[in-house]
Design a protein around this motif. Sequence first.
Motif, PDB file in Angstrom:
ATOM      1  N   PRO A 321       0.333 -63.433 -26.344  1.00 11.71           N
ATOM      2  CA  PRO A 321      -0.220 -64.527 -27.144  1.00 11.71           C
ATOM      3  C   PRO A 321      -1.108 -65.483 -26.356  1.00 11.71           C
ATOM      4  CG  PRO A 321       2.097 -64.922 -26.658  1.00 11.71           C
ATOM      5  CD  PRO A 321       1.791 -63.534 -26.180  1.00 11.71           C
ATOM      6  N   TYR A 322      -0.913 -65.604 -25.047  1.00  8.83           N
ATOM      7  CA  TYR A 322      -1.719 -66.511 -24.234  1.00  8.83           C
ATOM      8  C   TYR A 322      -1.691 -66.040 -22.786  1.00  8.83           C
ATOM      9  CZ  TYR A 322       2.945 -68.429 -23.288  1.00  8.83           C
ATOM     10  OH  TYR A 322       4.269 -68.563 -22.965  1.00  8.83           O
ATOM     11  N   GLY A 323      -2.510 -66.682 -21.950  1.00 10.47           N
ATOM     12  CA  GLY A 323      -2.599 -66.312 -20.541  1.00 10.47           C
ATOM     13  C   GLY A 323      -4.003 -65.838 -20.191  1.00 10.47           C
ATOM     14  N   MET A 324      -4.160 -65.355 -18.965  1.00  8.84           N
ATOM     15  CA  MET A 324      -5.474 -64.902 -18.488  1.00  8.84           C
ATOM     16  C   MET A 324      -5.396 -63.458 -18.023  1.00  8.84           C
ATOM     17  SD  MET A 324      -7.824 -66.360 -15.345  1.00  8.84           S
ATOM     18  CE  MET A 324      -8.347 -67.829 -16.206  1.00  8.84           C
ATOM     19  N   ILE A 325      -6.380 -62.672 -18.451  1.00 10.80           N
ATOM     20  CA  ILE A 325      -6.522 -61.279 -18.008  1.00 10.80           C
ATOM     21  C   ILE A 325      -7.809 -61.182 -17.220  1.00 10.80           C
ATOM     22  CG2 ILE A 325      -6.888 -58.913 -18.790  1.00 10.80           C
ATOM     23  CD1 ILE A 325      -5.157 -59.668 -21.249  1.00 10.80           C
ATOM     24  N   LEU A 326      -7.696 -60.822 -15.956  1.00  9.83           N
ATOM     25  CA  LEU A 326      -8.842 -60.746 -15.055  1.00  9.83           C
ATOM     26  C   LEU A 326      -9.208 -59.290 -14.810  1.00  9.83           C
ATOM     27  CD1 LEU A 326      -8.267 -63.329 -12.169  1.00  9.83           C
ATOM     28  CD2 LEU A 326     -10.178 -63.240 -13.751  1.00  9.83           C
ATOM     29  N   ILE A 327     -10.469 -58.967 -14.987  1.00 14.28           N
ATOM     30  CA  ILE A 327     -10.967 -57.626 -14.660  1.00 14.28           C
ATOM     31  C   ILE A 327     -11.974 -57.779 -13.537  1.00 14.28           C
ATOM     32  CG2 ILE A 327     -12.131 -55.565 -15.531  1.00 14.28           C
ATOM     33  CD1 ILE A 327     -11.151 -56.313 -18.311  1.00 14.28           C
ATOM     34  N   THR A 328     -11.806 -57.019 -12.482  1.00 16.53           N
ATOM     35  CA  THR A 328     -12.649 -57.194 -11.305  1.00 16.53           C
ATOM     36  C   THR A 328     -13.233 -55.870 -10.829  1.00 16.53           C
ATOM     37  OG1 THR A 328     -12.707 -58.120  -9.062  1.00 16.53           O
ATOM     38  CG2 THR A 328     -10.721 -56.944  -9.695  1.00 16.53           C
ATOM     39  N   GLY A 329     -14.319 -55.973 -10.114  1.00 16.54           N
ATOM     40  CA  GLY A 329     -15.021 -54.799  -9.579  1.00 16.54           C
ATOM     41  C   GLY A 329     -16.465 -55.166  -9.324  1.00 16.54           C
ATOM     42  N   PRO A 330     -17.192 -54.341  -8.600  1.00 19.27           N
ATOM     43  CA  PRO A 330     -18.596 -54.630  -8.317  1.00 19.27           C
ATOM     44  C   PRO A 330     -19.468 -54.454  -9.554  1.00 19.27           C
ATOM     45  CG  PRO A 330     -18.016 -52.466  -7.479  1.00 19.27           C
ATOM     46  CD  PRO A 330     -16.747 -53.089  -7.967  1.00 19.27           C
ATOM     47  N   THR A 331     -20.723 -54.856  -9.443  1.00 20.42           N
ATOM     48  CA  THR A 331     -21.673 -54.649 -10.531  1.00 20.42           C
ATOM     49  C   THR A 331     -21.772 -53.157 -10.856  1.00 20.42           C
ATOM     50  OG1 THR A 331     -22.945 -56.564  -9.812  1.00 20.42           O
ATOM     51  CG2 THR A 331     -24.061 -54.991 -11.255  1.00 20.42           C
ATOM     52  N   SER A 333     -19.435 -51.356 -12.417  1.00 17.15           N
ATOM     53  CA  SER A 333     -18.151 -50.651 -12.354  1.00 17.15           C
ATOM     54  C   SER A 333     -17.493 -50.516 -13.726  1.00 17.15           C
ATOM     55  CB  SER A 333     -17.193 -51.360 -11.386  1.00 17.15           C
ATOM     56  OG  SER A 333     -16.964 -52.696 -11.797  1.00 17.15           O
ATOM     57  N   GLY A 334     -18.179 -50.957 -14.785  1.00 21.94           N
ATOM     58  CA  GLY A 334     -17.656 -50.756 -16.132  1.00 21.94           C
ATOM     59  C   GLY A 334     -16.782 -51.884 -16.649  1.00 21.94           C
ATOM     60  N   LYS A 335     -16.850 -53.064 -16.019  1.00 23.43           N
ATOM     61  CA  LYS A 335     -15.990 -54.183 -16.446  1.00 23.43           C
ATOM     62  C   LYS A 335     -16.268 -54.588 -17.892  1.00 23.43           C
ATOM     63  CE  LYS A 335     -17.347 -57.029 -13.180  1.00 23.43           C
ATOM     64  NZ  LYS A 335     -18.328 -56.164 -12.521  1.00 23.43           N
ATOM     65  N   THR A 336     -17.571 -54.700 -18.243  1.00 20.54           N
ATOM     66  CA  THR A 336     -17.927 -55.119 -19.602  1.00 20.54           C
ATOM     67  C   THR A 336     -17.446 -54.110 -20.632  1.00 20.54           C
ATOM     68  OG1 THR A 336     -19.883 -56.270 -18.763  1.00 20.54           O
ATOM     69  CG2 THR A 336     -19.842 -55.759 -21.104  1.00 20.54           C
ATOM     70  N   THR A 337     -17.565 -52.821 -20.323  1.00 22.59           N
ATOM     71  CA  THR A 337     -17.093 -51.789 -21.252  1.00 22.59           C
ATOM     72  C   THR A 337     -15.593 -51.890 -21.461  1.00 22.59           C
ATOM     73  OG1 THR A 337     -18.874 -50.306 -20.542  1.00 22.59           O
ATOM     74  CG2 THR A 337     -17.021 -49.307 -21.692  1.00 22.59           C
ATOM     75  N   THR A 338     -14.854 -52.185 -20.380  1.00 21.73           N
ATOM     76  CA  THR A 338     -13.408 -52.354 -20.510  1.00 21.73           C
ATOM     77  C   THR A 338     -13.076 -53.546 -21.391  1.00 21.73           C
ATOM     78  OG1 THR A 338     -13.007 -51.353 -18.339  1.00 21.73           O
ATOM     79  CG2 THR A 338     -11.257 -52.744 -19.230  1.00 21.73           C
ATOM     80  N   LEU A 339     -13.827 -54.635 -21.222  1.00 25.30           N
ATOM     81  CA  LEU A 339     -13.629 -55.803 -22.085  1.00 25.30           C
ATOM     82  C   LEU A 339     -13.861 -55.441 -23.553  1.00 25.30           C
ATOM     83  CD1 LEU A 339     -15.269 -58.830 -20.205  1.00 25.30           C
ATOM     84  CD2 LEU A 339     -12.856 -58.502 -20.740  1.00 25.30           C
ATOM     85  N   TYR A 340     -14.960 -54.723 -23.820  1.00 21.17           N
ATOM     86  CA  TYR A 340     -15.274 -54.347 -25.196  1.00 21.17           C
ATOM     87  C   TYR A 340     -14.206 -53.417 -25.776  1.00 21.17           C
ATOM     88  CZ  TYR A 340     -19.986 -56.381 -25.058  1.00 21.17           C
ATOM     89  OH  TYR A 340     -21.046 -57.244 -25.003  1.00 21.17           O
ATOM     90  N   THR A 422     -14.065 -61.739 -16.189  1.00 19.76           N
ATOM     91  CA  THR A 422     -14.327 -60.864 -15.049  1.00 19.76           C
ATOM     92  C   THR A 422     -14.728 -61.708 -13.852  1.00 19.76           C
ATOM     93  OG1 THR A 422     -16.709 -60.542 -15.362  1.00 19.76           O
ATOM     94  CG2 THR A 422     -15.240 -59.143 -16.650  1.00 19.76           C
ATOM     95  N   VAL A 423     -14.525 -61.136 -12.677  1.00 22.35           N
ATOM     96  CA  VAL A 423     -14.926 -61.787 -11.434  1.00 22.35           C
ATOM     97  C   VAL A 423     -15.213 -60.679 -10.428  1.00 22.35           C
ATOM     98  CG1 VAL A 423     -12.584 -61.968 -10.480  1.00 22.35           C
ATOM     99  CG2 VAL A 423     -14.327 -63.629  -9.800  1.00 22.35           C
ATOM    100  N   HIS A 424     -16.113 -60.947  -9.501  1.00 27.04           N
ATOM    101  CA  HIS A 424     -16.447 -59.941  -8.490  1.00 27.04           C
ATOM    102  C   HIS A 424     -15.472 -60.020  -7.318  1.00 27.04           C
ATOM    103  CE1 HIS A 424     -20.120 -58.504 -10.318  1.00 27.04           C
ATOM    104  NE2 HIS A 424     -20.505 -59.751 -10.529  1.00 27.04           N
ATOM    105  N   ALA A 425     -14.752 -58.936  -7.086  1.00 30.78           N
ATOM    106  CA  ALA A 425     -13.855 -58.824  -5.935  1.00 30.78           C
ATOM    107  C   ALA A 425     -13.645 -57.344  -5.667  1.00 30.78           C
ATOM    108  CB  ALA A 425     -12.526 -59.527  -6.190  1.00 30.78           C
ATOM    109  N   ASN A 426     -13.168 -57.015  -4.465  1.00 32.53           N
ATOM    110  CA  ASN A 426     -13.052 -55.608  -4.079  1.00 32.53           C
ATOM    111  C   ASN A 426     -11.846 -54.920  -4.699  1.00 32.53           C
ATOM    112  OD1 ASN A 426     -15.379 -55.494  -2.458  1.00 32.53           O
ATOM    113  ND2 ASN A 426     -14.288 -56.408  -0.734  1.00 32.53           N
ATOM    114  N   ASN A 427     -10.735 -55.654  -4.846  1.00 31.50           N
ATOM    115  CA  ASN A 427      -9.549 -55.058  -5.446  1.00 31.50           C
ATOM    116  C   ASN A 427      -8.719 -56.151  -6.112  1.00 31.50           C
ATOM    117  OD1 ASN A 427      -7.828 -56.268  -3.371  1.00 31.50           O
ATOM    118  ND2 ASN A 427      -8.649 -54.674  -2.009  1.00 31.50           N
ATOM    119  N   ALA A 428      -7.589 -55.756  -6.690  1.00 31.45           N
ATOM    120  CA  ALA A 428      -6.788 -56.699  -7.463  1.00 31.45           C
ATOM    121  C   ALA A 428      -6.261 -57.844  -6.605  1.00 31.45           C
ATOM    122  CB  ALA A 428      -5.628 -55.955  -8.129  1.00 31.45           C
TER     123      ALA A 428
END
Length: 572
Positions: A321-331, A333-340, A422-428
């Motif tokens: 119901p609430y909270g933050m979900i962070l998806i990370t990876g380089p440009t 890497s499919g982050k936007t597709t995962t969000l969609y 999303t945010v740019h980082a190498n790993n979780a």
Amino acid sequence: MENILFKRKRIGEILAGTGLISQAKVDEEAALADCRLGEWLVKKELINAEHVAAALSEQFELEYAKLGDFTIPGELFEKCRVDDVYRLGIVPYSADEAGLTIVIDDPLKLSLIEEIEKLYGAGVVLMVGSPAGIKAALERSEVAARFLKNVSVDYEAGDGQNKADAAESISMDAMAGQESSIEKFINTVLLVAMKKRASDIHFEVYESGVKIKYRIDGILYSATETLDKSHHRAFITRVKVMAKLDIAENRVPQDGHFTLKINNRDTDFRVSILPTIFGEDIVVRILDRSAFESRMRSMSLETLGFDAATMKKFRKSIREPYGMILITGPTGSGKTTTLYAALAEINSSEEKIITIEDPVEYQINGIVQVPVNEKKKVTFAVGLRSILRHDPDKIVVGEIRDPDTAQIAVQSALTGHLVFTTVHANNACDVIGRFNHMGLNVQSFVSALNCVVAQRLLRNICPQCRQKAAISMDELAAVELKDKKLAGAVWYEGKGCDKCSGTGYMGRSAIAEYMGLTPRLRAIITGMRPTTELQQAAVEEGMVTLRMAAIEKALRGETSLKEVNRVTFTED
């Protein structure tokens, strides 16, 4: 070529004679048809186009071409000009001392037959194939790519004399006379990029000349030979005109876009121009709206390629119901597709979902989408503040780039909203350090955070040419695959074929490491413990690292060991 206009059977009689349809039904449909009978019967789904093609071949006493997986032999392009094949929609089938054999889709296209006779002589032998079969054969034979090679010859780098002649032709008067040829060249570059599934087109200028490259499945491939540098300005000008950019400005970066209808599909092209020491470089991002909308209709987390365990955990998180979900990876890497894909699963008329993106690449029905506009001072932080006043249930922040946006996103997650970002980082685990550097209160950040998903895209082995790969023990040792069970594993690779343009790969899928925030991990983060300790604890708590996920995908024969090592680091 023999005269084909002779007394012949009617097409309905031939089709009825095959047993595919009764004569009574033929007569009934003939009375209703508002177009040629064969086309009408196909439209009514009583027969298919191949049946009509076979009937036409019998009607005109021409051989029927079952094109199937037929690919035009390369040597035939020495006899048939590629642009003629492309323009006329014909398939050169074979050649011998007597002449050419060519497949057409309709013997009643008399103007087409006259054109063929004019180009190749009256000795041409005709065969009949279905329109779909001819189109598929042309695509398999990469006719557009061969056409690009032909039209780019005029622009290739040559000796000094050729360069001088070419440079002279780039004057304003000469350019006006050559405008259609430049348009033809650039349009062909775009068309071939679409056919090859490219995501980006790069026009790179060097002292030696201009190189055009396609990014396909994340890798750059040359589209043409090196072209003469003297044509560079004409290429740049044409793209700028299409994107409505300033053709007189060549000292500052410019961004623009244009839209074309290619193969009856609306396609957006996003243009970025960057000045370099040898001139302006161009990158054109291809956004196929029609293809994406088609994928969106069936998009879910299953379509991404995540392993079952990671997908199950992630699916549970996006329904919190609430909270933050962070998806990370380089440009890229499919982050936007995962969000969609996540939004596609949770999108409901019962809840209000608002996104802020830079830019809004694709429109999603039922979701309010806000574009970032730096010129109008609509930043992520400004837009996010306004979004919170619009009573959202779920919020998507395209990217966290600054402390203000990070702070507002965390506060939103703490006050009853589910925030995707999303945010740019190498790993979780590295994501934690990024937020620490932004100056966020670690207690608030950890309280808000539900999970972190780090991801990469791996190329899939082409199913057409997949074969076992011979991997030696030395190669396994070199990549530090220490698990003994891997020594006897079967690995695969792509040999390279026409379907994958010789690359051995076709398409990409995602791998991900999912780090859920358990009490133990929260304690490590708030205690400011080293990242290595956090990662070790996360693995002990069940996290599958990117490396582990990549190896599992390779063991299933979906990707190659070479691709695993290209995308992921070895682990100690």
